[in-house]
Structure formats: structure tokens, C-alpha cells
Scaffold this active site. Structure first.
Site, mmCIF file in Angstrom:
data_model
loop_
_atom_site.group_PDB
_atom_site.id
_atom_site.type_symbol
_atom_site.label_atom_id
_atom_site.label_comp_id
_atom_site.label_asym_id
_atom_site.label_seq_id
_atom_site.Cartn_x
_atom_site.Cartn_y
_atom_site.Cartn_z
ATOM 1 N N SER A 194 9.012 -3.182 -15.258
ATOM 2 C CA SER A 194 8.302 -4.360 -15.764
ATOM 3 C C SER A 194 9.226 -5.183 -16.637
ATOM 4 C CB SER A 194 7.087 -3.927 -16.593
ATOM 5 O OG SER A 194 7.506 -3.329 -17.819
ATOM 6 N N ASP A 195 9.012 -6.483 -16.656
ATOM 7 C CA ASP A 195 9.602 -7.250 -17.741
ATOM 8 C C ASP A 195 8.998 -6.694 -19.020
ATOM 9 O OD1 ASP A 195 10.969 -9.082 -19.264
ATOM 10 O OD2 ASP A 195 10.363 -10.815 -18.076
ATOM 11 N N TRP A 196 9.707 -6.818 -20.113
ATOM 12 C CA TRP A 196 9.301 -6.150 -21.349
ATOM 13 C C TRP A 196 7.946 -6.699 -21.824
ATOM 14 C CZ3 TRP A 196 13.124 -4.203 -19.230
ATOM 15 C CH2 TRP A 196 13.911 -3.188 -19.773
ATOM 16 N N GLY A 197 6.919 -5.864 -21.687
ATOM 17 C CA GLY A 197 5.571 -6.267 -22.079
ATOM 18 C C GLY A 197 4.760 -6.879 -20.966
ATOM 19 N N ALA A 198 5.196 -6.731 -19.706
ATOM 20 C CA ALA A 198 4.497 -7.381 -18.595
ATOM 21 C C ALA A 198 3.361 -6.542 -18.011
ATOM 22 C CB ALA A 198 5.492 -7.709 -17.478
#
Length: 764
Positions: free
Chosen positions: A228-232
């Protein structure tokens, strides 16, 4: 590492824990089974390894490193070998710092010049983006370090990026936004793919099974893990089921519990969890096996490489009266704050803690240079004292060089630009300096196109983009002719924001963003609508000149399976060595309404170096895909039968060499004939005319008379047009009772048999 054996020994809790980070940058370790933590770090134009409290926005310190040119610049090099070399250097740096995966390259399409993160992205064209990405990935991974191609996909703005939904049809997705990833993933095989924050047609990228499993893995053969993108992450279990393996950063165990519960209550098969764990451990094992403890991070060596790369990326946009290159004996006034303190990188997660930065003023030693600040870098207001000082310096010099561009506050990850203008103080300064000195050159430091109200007032414009920490030396190399500029624009510079294809729909309404321009992105739009631009896609000047000649193909008519071999000769007609970017476009000449296509599309490029008077032959090979568009109805790529112009030149607007070829491609046969299918579409089916002819009398289409009707048209022409656009059901309405519903249904049945037979024959 015996991964199947290890997976069999893991508890459910341990399996779930491996699917999220151990901290902000590391995967989890499980010591009892010898599973180490693997570090991932931001990129892609430098190593951002944080050494204090971790964050992903560049707030806290990271180790001193080397900032290479950003994606906006490296794509302008159009040089695959150069980008690979940069990747090799970054891969070695990662080895020296025990980093397993660098988070890049970033290949999202530049849908609008306003996207705040465009400085990281390569191009408005998916072919260029994917080619640059492939070279970067191959370079990094040659050092046994992984890459994470990002952000997958349709992530083209920062505004509401964690909640917005990109609304686009499959053809647009396939031809533009997925295509930027496709070749890089198929051919360069990145270790990981990073999914984006946004939703796609209402479904979050992290839980989009069609994208992550059906396309990415099923069609393209991707065999790494998706992070994931960070926090996605929105909903962990659906994400995992869709194919999103690793959540970053650490969730504190909260989402691990969601996974465990889903397995235990039977909501999700444990096999899904095992599959994700296997993918993650496979990459961790690859990192372990590829470790090179002898690698050394030689910052000075990589700084020199960054300077070399920067010089090859810069784009000479204008050079009236050959104002450039400068002579070291000329009295030059360097004007503008960026001459002393250059803007060389963007803000956000890719921000590098550069171990040193060189300015043009510092590197101009030995040249006859004076300096005036001209403006304050972070101010938009005109400082009259600074302006007066600059005008005076310009008036006393042989040539004035204004170092202008966008401040940090104008473009960064996290927000989009509001306009395409330079700060007011810079526009005023450039005009004032140009008035004081007719030999004025503008050097631009920016991550995306800007409007240029002063363009007719200056003689030279050098676009440096954000060219990394060695930009100062590279600018001097180019300005004074030590390096012959060879960059070409990988994006269009429009005259004004209102003329861009996504002007009305960019950022959308609330959380919904409609990609209303479809496939008509960038130069595809401007060329098709014949809209004049400031500088076209592919444009770039040199201190020498080039001529194209002798375009030829291996044949004129091509059948299924044939490859089109194209050759063109390029000659350096100037008096010094230089590099040219040879660009190949295809231009469909098919006059049907079966599919709307741009008037031209880039399908190849090569960068070559030539001595004065030297000629080289450049070769291209085009497969069927090069002539294809994506057919949504048939769910596949199809090359429409007809003529195509193959054109070569040095920009999308300068294509002096052209040749027509005929592709015996697909007929636009309707997939399923219904009552609503028009006769014009029906008649594209081989043999259909024989079935339709008995019904032609309904429209008077057999009338041979050329009598004029009340509309001033011949009856035959009118009837032919009516029949072409009339659906089959029209036979009932206009047949005066002579054609029944049953007859139409029988006709449709026969036509579908013909269509299927034609399709099978073609496929065989």
C-alpha cells in the site's frame, strides 16, 4: 530460505503480522524462523533513508545523500541508458545502506500541469513513462535491490487524493493510465508494486481486485508483492482478498486482528493469507540472497554522475540569434535568487537531504559574471530595490541570464498548483531585464510547465526542471557550451491553463473526478484539436542542427503477425557534436466512426550522438499493438484495418519524414447484432451485404434515379445515408408492413452467425 516450509510453520498470528510493517519503513521480522526485517526507503531520484523518528513527508532528518534529477527532468533526456545508469547508482547506494527496496519509479500520467506531484512523474505519454520506468527498474535491480513502481493507478492529482474516485472508462485506463505501468511491469519485472490512495470508479485501489489480480497478475504476470501507499489501507480484509499484500506503515497490530478474525470465522480462506505471506517472504529472501556488504556509498562519485545526467536532461526551448552558448569572455549578469540558491527538487516524500548543493553562481568561476538577486525566492511581491539593482546589472552586461522558477510553496506532494503562472515578481523582473538588455536568457527551475507572458521579449529559454543537487554545474556546462543540450520535452507546454484538455474536470466535484477527456491527454488533445501550444511535446533545440532523410519500411502491406521494420537516416548538419532524439509516431488514416482516435501517437524514440557531418541510421520495430486501440466491447486490443502514416521527426509538431503503410487488421465488426445495430455497422461484416440487399427497397436505396428531392439532394444519396445510420428495427417502422419482427429476428440470427464465423476465421 525454504518458503513453503516456513509458511507451514507460521502461526496464524505470525502470518497476519507479516502482512503489515514492523515500523514505518521495515517489514516484520520473526526471529524464531530466521525471517529478517527488510527496509524500504523513499526514492526515486535519491535515497531518503531516515535516521530519526520516521515520517513519510520529509519533515524529519534523513541521511546525507545524493539528489539526482527528478522524473520530470530524466524523462526529458529520452535516454534509456542514462536512466538505467542512474538506477544502478541508486541500487548501489541502497546496498551500502542495507535498503531492500527503493520506492520508485513514479509513472503516473501528467493529466494536468497542475498536479502537485508532476515533478516526480515522467510524462503525459504512457510510452515514454513506461520506457523510462523500465530502464530505471533494470538499473536498480541489477544491483539486487528491489523497486516499487507507483502509484497504481489513475492517481493524477493530490487534491483529495485519499478519498477521490477517478472515474474513467476501460479504454482510457488501458491506453493511457495502465499502459504507463504495463511495459515496465511485463519487461523489467519490478519486485513490488505500490497501489495508490485513490478510488477507481468507486473502488479503492487497495481493494480493486480487477486491477491488482486480474490485470496486474493475471494478464501481466507480476510475481512480486503489492504494498500500500503509506496509509492507503481502507478495509484490510477486502484489500488482502483483492491482492494487496503488505500494509505500510505498521498498524500496531489492529489490522492483524482483523485478518485473524476473518480467517477464524471463515470469512476469508487461510489460503489467501498464505499467498500474501509467500509473496512477501519471496521478496525478503531475494533481498537477503542479494546482499552486498562490500558496497560503498561514494557520494562524490554519484554527485559527479548527477551533474552528467542533469546536463543531458535540460531542454533548450528557445535560442533566437544563437544567443547561446555564452562565451566565458562575455560579461554576463546572473539575475535571480535561484542563481545563488537553486530550486532543484520538489517537496514531500521524495525530498532528499543533499550532502551538498552547487549553484550556478558558485560554479561560474572563471567566467565574467556579476550577480543581482532580483527577487526573494518565496515572495510573489515585487521588491522595487531588488528590481532596480537587477535592471542596472542587466544594462551593463553583454547578456542577462535570469534564473527563475517556482518556489517550494507552489508545487509539492500533498496539494496541487492553483495556476500555471510564475510569481508576479519574476514575470515583472524578466520583462524589465529584457527591456534593459536585448540579449536576455531565462533559466527555469520548475517541476511542471509555466505560462510565459514574456516569451517574445527574451532570446533564450533553458528549461532545467528540477535537476538535482548538481544543477549549478550542469547549468554552467550547458550555458557555456561544454555540454550541448539534448533534452526534449516529455510533456506539452500549453499557452494557458484554460487550453488544457482537463481544464474543466480536473480535481472534480467533491470526491468524484471524471476523466472526461478520455484518451485525449496532452499532445493527443492539442494535435487532434489543432490547438497552438507554447512548446510541443518532444520539442528540444541543440547548438547544432540535424536533418532527417530516407525513411523506409520493410514492406507496404502488413498482415497479422507481421512486424513493421522502420529505418530513417539522421545527419548532423551543424559544426559540432550533438545528440538528437529521433521520434516515431503513427497517424491513423481510417475514416470510420468505429472508434475516435488521436491524430498521432508516439510509438518509438531513440537518442543518438552524431559528430559534425556524420549520418546514422535509426531502426524501429513496430508490432501489432503499435497500431491498436483497446476495444471495450470485445475486451481486447484491436488494430483497425486501413492505412497508417508512419512519421519521424524531432517533436510532435515537426515530422518531416512520412510514409503510408496498410495494415490488414481487424474489421470493426459488431460483437453482437441486435435490433439496435445500424446497417452501416452490419455491412462491415464480410458477406452481410448479401443478407441485407433484399431489404434495401424499404429505403428506396435501389432507386437509380438522381432526381433532386425537395432538400436539394439526390434521392439515392439520401437513402444510402438513411440506411447507413438506420437500426435494423427501422425495417419494421419504415417497411409499410412488408417487414415483420420475425423477419428482423431471423436476419439478426444469420448476421450473428456470419460475424462469429468472420471472427473465428480472423483469429485462426
Amino acid at each position: 530460505m525454504n518458503i513453503p516450509e516456513i509458511v507451514s510453520q507460521l502461526t496464524q498470528e505470525e502470518k497476519a503480522s507479516l502482512c503489515s510493517g514492523g515500523d514505518f519503513w521495515h517489514t516484520k521480522a520473526i526471529e524464531r524462523l530466521g525471517i529478517p526485517a527488510m527496509m524500504m526507503c523513499d526514492g526515486p531520484h535519491g535515497l531518503r533513508k531516515q535516521n530519526l523518528v520516521s515520517d513519510n513527508m520529509g519533515i524529519n532528518d534523513s541521511i546525507p545523500a545524493v539528489c539526482f534529477p527528478a522524473g520530470c527532468a530524466t524523462a526529458s533526456s529520452f535516454d534509456r541508458a542514462l536512466v538505467r545508469q542512474m538506477g544502478e547508482a541508486l541500487g548501489n547506494e541502497c546496498q551500502a545502506e542495507d535498503v531492500g527496496v527503493i520506492l520508485g519509479p513514479a509513472v503516473n500520467i501528467k493529466r494536468s500541469p497542475l498536479c502537485g506531484r508532476n515533478f516526480e512523474y515522467y510524462s503525459e505519454d504512457p510510452y515514454v513513462a513506461s520506457q523510462m520506468a523500465s530502464s530505471f527498474i533494470q538499473g536498480v535491480q541489477s544491483q539486487n535491490v528491489g523497486t516499487s513502481i507507483k502509484h497504481f493507478y489513475a492517481n493524477n492529482q493530490e487534491h483529495r487524493r485519499m478519498s477521490s474516485s477517478s472515474e474513467l472508462d476501460e479504454r482510457t485506463a488501458r491506453e493511457i493510465y495502465l499502459s504507463a505501468f504495463e511495459t515496465a511491469i511485463r519487461e523489467a519485472k519490478p519486485w513490488t508494486v505500490m497501489c495508490s490512495y485513490n478510488r477507481i470508479n468507486g473502488v479503492y485501489a487497495a481493494e480493486n481486485r480487477w486491477a491488482l489480480t486480474d490485470v496486474l497478475r493475471g494478464e501481466w504476470g507480476f510475481d512480486g508483492f503489492v504494498v500500500s501507499d503509506w496509509g492507503a489501507v481502507n478495509d484490510r480484509v477486502p484489500d488482502l482478498e483483492a491482492g494487496m499484500d503488505l500494509e505500510m506503515p505498521a498498524s500496531g497490530g489492529f489490522r492483524d486482528e482483523e485478518i485473524i478474525t476473518a480467517v477464524r470465522v471463515g470469512r476469508m480462506p487461510e489460503a489467501v493469507l498464505d499467498q500474501a505471506v509467500t509473496r512477501i517472504l519471496t521478496i525478503v529472501d531475494r533481498y537477503l540472497c542479494g546482499r552486498n556488504p562490500k558496497a560503498v556509498f561514494d557520494r562524490e562519485k554519484d554527485h559527479a554522475l548527477a551533474r552528467e545526467i542533469a546536463g543531458q536532461c535540460m531542454v533548450l526551448l528557445k535560442n533566437e540569434d544563437q544567443v547561446l552558448p555564452l562565451k566565458r569572455t562575455q560579461k554576463a549578469a546572473f539575475i535571480g535568487a535561484f542563481a545563488e540558491k537553486p530550486r532543484y527538487q520538489g517537496g514531500g516524500s521524495s525530498h532528499i537531504n543533499s550532502f551538498k548543493v552547487e549553484s550556478a553562481l558558485e560554479m561560474a568561476k572563471g567566467c565574467c559574471v556579476t550577480y543581482a538577486k532580483g527577487f526573494a525566492a518565496e515572495s510573489e511581491l515585487v521588491d522595487e530595490a531588488l528590481l532596480a539593482e537587477a535592471v542596472e546589472a542587466a544594462a551593463e552586461a553583454d547578456v542577462a541570464v535570469v534564473f527563475a522558477g517556482l518556489p517550494d510553496s507552489f508545487e509539492s506532494e500533498g496539494f496541487d498548483r492553483k495556476h500555471m503562472e510564475l510569481p508576479l515578481c519574476q514575470n515583472v523582473l524578466i520583462s524589465a531585464v529584457a527591456k534593459a538588455n536585448p540579449n536576455t536568457v531565462v533559466v527555469l527551475h520548475n517541476g511542471a510547465p509555466v505560462e510565459m507572458p514574456w516569451i517574445s521579449e527574451v532570446k533564450g529559454i533553458l528549461e532545467t526542471y528540477l535537476c538535482g543537487q548538481a544543477v549549478g554545474g550542469a547549468v554552467i556546462d550547458v550555458l557555456y557550451g561544454e555540454v550541448n543540450p539534448s533534452g526534449h520535452l516529455a510533456e506539452t507546454f500549453p499557452r494557458a491553463l484554460r487550453e488544457t484538455p482537463s481544464y474543466i474536470s480536473f480535481q472534480g466535484e467533491g470526491d468524484r473526478v471524471e476523466y472526461r477527456e478520455g484518451v485525449f491527454v496532452g499532445y493527443r488533445y492539442y494535435a487532434t484539436k489543432k490547438i497552438p501550444v507554447l512548446f510541443p511535446f518532444g520539442h528540444g533545440l541543440s547548438y547544432t542542427t540535424f536533418a532527417f532523410s530516407n525513411l523506409r519500411t520493410n514492406q507496404v502491406v502488413y498482415h497479422r503477425g507481421d512486424r513493421v521494420e522502420v529505418s530513417v537516416d539522421v545527419t548532423n548538419t551543424g559544426d559540432r557534436y550533438g545528440k538528437e532524439v529521433v521520434q516515431l509516431y503513427i497517424m491513423p488514416q481510417i475514416e470510420t466512426d468505429a472508434i475516435l482516435r488521436p491524430v498521432l501517437e508516439l510509438r518509438g524514440f531513440e537518442k543518438i550522438g552524431l559528430k559534425s557531418g556524420e549520418t546514422k541510421t535509426v531502426h524501429f520495430t513496430l508490432d501489432r499493438r503499435a497500431f491498436s486501440s483497446y476495444n471495450i466491447q470485445r475486451q481486447k486490443w484491436m488494430a483497425e484495418r486501413g492505412d497508417y502514416i508512419i512519421a519521424c521527426g524531432d517533436s510532435s509538431e515537426n515530422l518531416p519524414m512520412q510514409q503510408t503503410v496498410h495494415i490488414e487488421g481487424d474489421l470493426p465488426i459488431p460483437k453482437c447484432i441486435t435490433m439496435d445495430t445500424t446497417f452501416g455497422d452490419v455491412l462491415r461484416i464480410p458477406g452481410a451485404a448479401n443478407l441485407v440487399t433484399p431489404f434495401a427497397a424499404v429505403f428506396g436505396a435501389t432507386n437509380e434515379s438522381a432526381d433532386e428531392n425537395a432538400m436539394g439532394e439526390s434521392t439515392a444519396e439520401m437513402m444510402e445515408a438513411m440506411m447507413q445510420y438506420m437500426p435494423i428495427r427501422g425495417l419494421i417502422s419504415f417497411g409499410g408492413g412488408t417487414v415483420t419482427t420475425r423477419q428482423c429476428e431471423e436476419l439478426i440470427q444469420k448476421l450473428n452467425v456470419l460475424a462469429e464465423a468472420a471472427e473465428q476465421k480472423y483469429e485462426s
